[in-house]
Design a protein around this motif. Structure first.
Motif, PDB file in Angstrom:
ATOM      1  N   ALA A 270       0.557  -1.317  -0.157  1.00  0.00           N
ATOM      2  CA  ALA A 270      -0.052  -0.126  -0.033  1.00  0.00           C
ATOM      3  C   ALA A 270       0.810   1.178  -0.009  1.00  0.00           C
ATOM      4  CB  ALA A 270      -0.960   0.043   1.173  1.00  0.00           C
ATOM      5  N   ARG A 271       2.205   1.125   0.264  1.00  0.00           N
ATOM      6  CA  ARG A 271       3.049   2.357   0.449  1.00  0.00           C
ATOM      7  C   ARG A 271       4.048   2.499  -0.906  1.00  0.00           C
ATOM      8  NH1 ARG A 271       3.214   4.454   5.754  1.00  0.00           N
ATOM      9  NH2 ARG A 271       3.514   6.252   4.510  1.00  0.00           N
ATOM     10  N   ILE A 272       3.796   1.536  -1.882  1.00  0.00           N
ATOM     11  CA  ILE A 272       4.802   1.751  -2.804  1.00  0.00           C
ATOM     12  C   ILE A 272       4.298   3.044  -3.670  1.00  0.00           C
ATOM     13  CG2 ILE A 272       5.176   0.666  -5.083  1.00  0.00           C
ATOM     14  CD1 ILE A 272       5.078  -2.163  -3.791  1.00  0.00           C
ATOM     15  N   LYS A 273       3.176   3.329  -3.594  1.00  0.00           N
ATOM     16  CA  LYS A 273       2.555   4.787  -4.623  1.00  0.00           C
ATOM     17  C   LYS A 273       3.118   5.598  -3.876  1.00  0.00           C
ATOM     18  CE  LYS A 273      -1.355   2.789  -6.892  1.00  0.00           C
ATOM     19  NZ  LYS A 273      -2.843   2.787  -6.992  1.00  0.00           N
ATOM     20  N   CYS A 274       3.378   5.659  -2.520  1.00  0.00           N
ATOM     21  CA  CYS A 274       3.681   6.683  -1.671  1.00  0.00           C
ATOM     22  C   CYS A 274       5.197   7.106  -2.203  1.00  0.00           C
ATOM     23  CB  CYS A 274       3.697   6.558  -0.354  1.00  0.00           C
ATOM     24  SG  CYS A 274       2.165   6.473   0.367  1.00  0.00           S
ATOM     25  N   ALA A 275       6.053   5.964  -2.318  1.00  0.00           N
ATOM     26  CA  ALA A 275       7.603   6.241  -2.440  1.00  0.00           C
ATOM     27  C   ALA A 275       7.549   6.406  -4.024  1.00  0.00           C
ATOM     28  CB  ALA A 275       8.173   4.899  -2.143  1.00  0.00           C
ATOM     29  N   THR A 276       6.695   5.970  -5.019  1.00  0.00           N
ATOM     30  CA  THR A 276       7.005   6.101  -6.243  1.00  0.00           C
ATOM     31  C   THR A 276       6.489   7.511  -6.737  1.00  0.00           C
ATOM     32  OG1 THR A 276       5.295   4.802  -6.917  1.00  0.00           O
ATOM     33  CG2 THR A 276       7.550   3.788  -6.726  1.00  0.00           C
ATOM     34  N   LEU A 277       5.821   8.463  -6.113  1.00  0.00           N
ATOM     35  CA  LEU A 277       5.075   9.412  -6.759  1.00  0.00           C
ATOM     36  C   LEU A 277       5.984  10.544  -7.346  1.00  0.00           C
ATOM     37  CD1 LEU A 277       2.187  10.986  -6.832  1.00  0.00           C
ATOM     38  CD2 LEU A 277       2.762  11.690  -4.631  1.00  0.00           C
ATOM     39  N   ALA A 278       6.880  10.750  -6.589  1.00  0.00           N
ATOM     40  CA  ALA A 278       7.984  11.803  -7.137  1.00  0.00           C
ATOM     41  C   ALA A 278       8.503  11.376  -8.458  1.00  0.00           C
ATOM     42  CB  ALA A 278       9.051  12.108  -6.059  1.00  0.00           C
ATOM     43  N   TRP A 279       8.954   9.903  -8.397  1.00  0.00           N
ATOM     44  CA  TRP A 279       9.461   9.525  -9.451  1.00  0.00           C
ATOM     45  C   TRP A 279       8.768   9.384 -10.777  1.00  0.00           C
ATOM     46  CZ3 TRP A 279      14.718   8.031  -9.019  1.00  0.00           C
ATOM     47  CH2 TRP A 279      15.274   8.197  -7.653  1.00  0.00           C
ATOM     48  N   LYS A 280       7.448   8.931 -10.489  1.00  0.00           N
ATOM     49  CA  LYS A 280       6.580   9.209 -11.527  1.00  0.00           C
ATOM     50  C   LYS A 280       6.340  10.552 -12.096  1.00  0.00           C
ATOM     51  CE  LYS A 280       5.651   4.584 -11.488  1.00  0.00           C
ATOM     52  NZ  LYS A 280       6.293   3.697 -12.353  1.00  0.00           N
ATOM     53  N   ALA A 281       6.114  11.620 -11.200  1.00  0.00           N
ATOM     54  CA  ALA A 281       6.163  13.144 -11.682  1.00  0.00           C
ATOM     55  C   ALA A 281       7.530  13.222 -12.497  1.00  0.00           C
ATOM     56  CB  ALA A 281       6.230  13.861 -10.561  1.00  0.00           C
ATOM     57  N   MET A 282       8.714  12.876 -11.909  1.00  0.00           N
ATOM     58  CA  MET A 282      10.122  12.987 -13.067  1.00  0.00           C
ATOM     59  C   MET A 282       9.863  12.535 -14.277  1.00  0.00           C
ATOM     60  SD  MET A 282      13.111  11.576 -14.046  1.00  0.00           S
ATOM     61  CE  MET A 282      13.381  10.191 -12.782  1.00  0.00           C
ATOM     62  N   GLU A 283       9.474  11.301 -14.424  1.00  0.00           N
ATOM     63  CA  GLU A 283       9.418  10.640 -15.606  1.00  0.00           C
ATOM     64  C   GLU A 283       8.472  11.364 -16.832  1.00  0.00           C
ATOM     65  OE1 GLU A 283       8.540   6.396 -15.850  1.00  0.00           O
ATOM     66  OE2 GLU A 283       9.940   6.132 -13.988  1.00  0.00           O
ATOM     67  N   LYS A 284       7.117  11.952 -16.068  1.00  0.00           N
ATOM     68  CA  LYS A 284       6.011  12.525 -16.785  1.00  0.00           C
ATOM     69  C   LYS A 284       6.804  13.853 -17.089  1.00  0.00           C
ATOM     70  CE  LYS A 284       1.564  14.476 -16.511  1.00  0.00           C
ATOM     71  NZ  LYS A 284       0.588  14.926 -15.499  1.00  0.00           N
ATOM     72  N   GLY A 285       7.618  14.620 -16.480  1.00  0.00           N
ATOM     73  CA  GLY A 285       7.951  15.868 -16.595  1.00  0.00           C
ATOM     74  C   GLY A 285       8.975  15.713 -17.627  1.00  0.00           C
ATOM     75  N   VAL A 286      10.063  14.599 -17.892  1.00  0.00           N
ATOM     76  CA  VAL A 286      11.138  14.650 -18.881  1.00  0.00           C
ATOM     77  C   VAL A 286      10.330  14.466 -20.061  1.00  0.00           C
ATOM     78  CG1 VAL A 286      12.941  14.249 -17.126  1.00  0.00           C
ATOM     79  CG2 VAL A 286      11.830  12.361 -18.139  1.00  0.00           C
ATOM     80  N   GLN A 287       9.225  13.492 -20.310  1.00  0.00           N
ATOM     81  CA  GLN A 287       8.709  13.584 -21.442  1.00  0.00           C
ATOM     82  C   GLN A 287       7.982  14.511 -21.966  1.00  0.00           C
ATOM     83  OE1 GLN A 287       6.170  10.295 -20.369  1.00  0.00           O
ATOM     84  NE2 GLN A 287       7.752   8.715 -20.424  1.00  0.00           N
ATOM     85  N   GLU A 288       7.670  15.393 -21.019  1.00  0.00           N
ATOM     86  CA  GLU A 288       6.882  16.716 -21.472  1.00  0.00           C
ATOM     87  C   GLU A 288       8.041  17.942 -22.291  1.00  0.00           C
ATOM     88  OE1 GLU A 288       4.492  18.360 -18.589  1.00  0.00           O
ATOM     89  OE2 GLU A 288       2.947  16.403 -18.589  1.00  0.00           O
TER      90      GLU A 288
END
Length: 144
Positions: A125-143
């Motif tokens: 249940a906490r994996i999404k907490c840990a990966t939130l910033a990382w997913k934001a970074m991936e989205k940002g570099v794609q944009e």
């Protein structure tokens, strides 16, 4: 070092990043801005990055959430600054693998403090907490 001592050390590293976050704030000037949240537990993050010539020149975050999400954001911004975008994305994939409990070559990217989060894999249940910033970074570099 005994496993219990290692867990204690990792908790201390996580709490240090939570109480004394690195790169918290806003970037002055042009920056890619990504807003993401984790509705499951209420974590929200705004990540800003300056990317020039395929290199992450700066990264800062703001937001609110649990100690895992905020410390992960602090660790992630530290880890990607000065790296090639491709390396930052590969590091994110390795981090996601680590969160899923998979073996990761932590020396490939010198994960440093990030290794402290590997215990999160025991709490799905906490994996999404840990990966939130990382997913934001991936989205940002794609944009970018």
């Amino acid at each position: 070092m005994a496993l219990n001592n290692l867990d204690t050390l990792y908790r201390q590293v996580i709490m240090d990043h939570y109480k004394n976050p690195k790169n918290r704030g806003n970037i002055d000037g042009d920056a890619v801005t990504i807003d993401m949240n984790n509705p499951t537990c209420g974590d929200r993050i705004q990540l800003q990055m300056q990317v020039e010539d395929g290199i992450v020149k700066d990264a800062k975050f703001d937001g609110e959430g649990c100690s895992i999400s905020m410390s992960s954001a602090s660790m992630m911004t530290q880890a990607i600054k000065g790296r090639k975008v491709e390396d930052a994305i590969n590091m994110s994939h390795a981090f996601s693998d680590m969160m899923l409990g998979n073996e990761v070559d932590t020396e490939e990217f010198d994960m440093e403090d990030i290794e402290a989060l590997q215990g999160v894999a025991k709490f799905p249940a906490r994996i999404k907490c840990a990966t939130l910033a990382w997913k934001a970074m991936e989205k940002g570099v794609q944009e970018d």
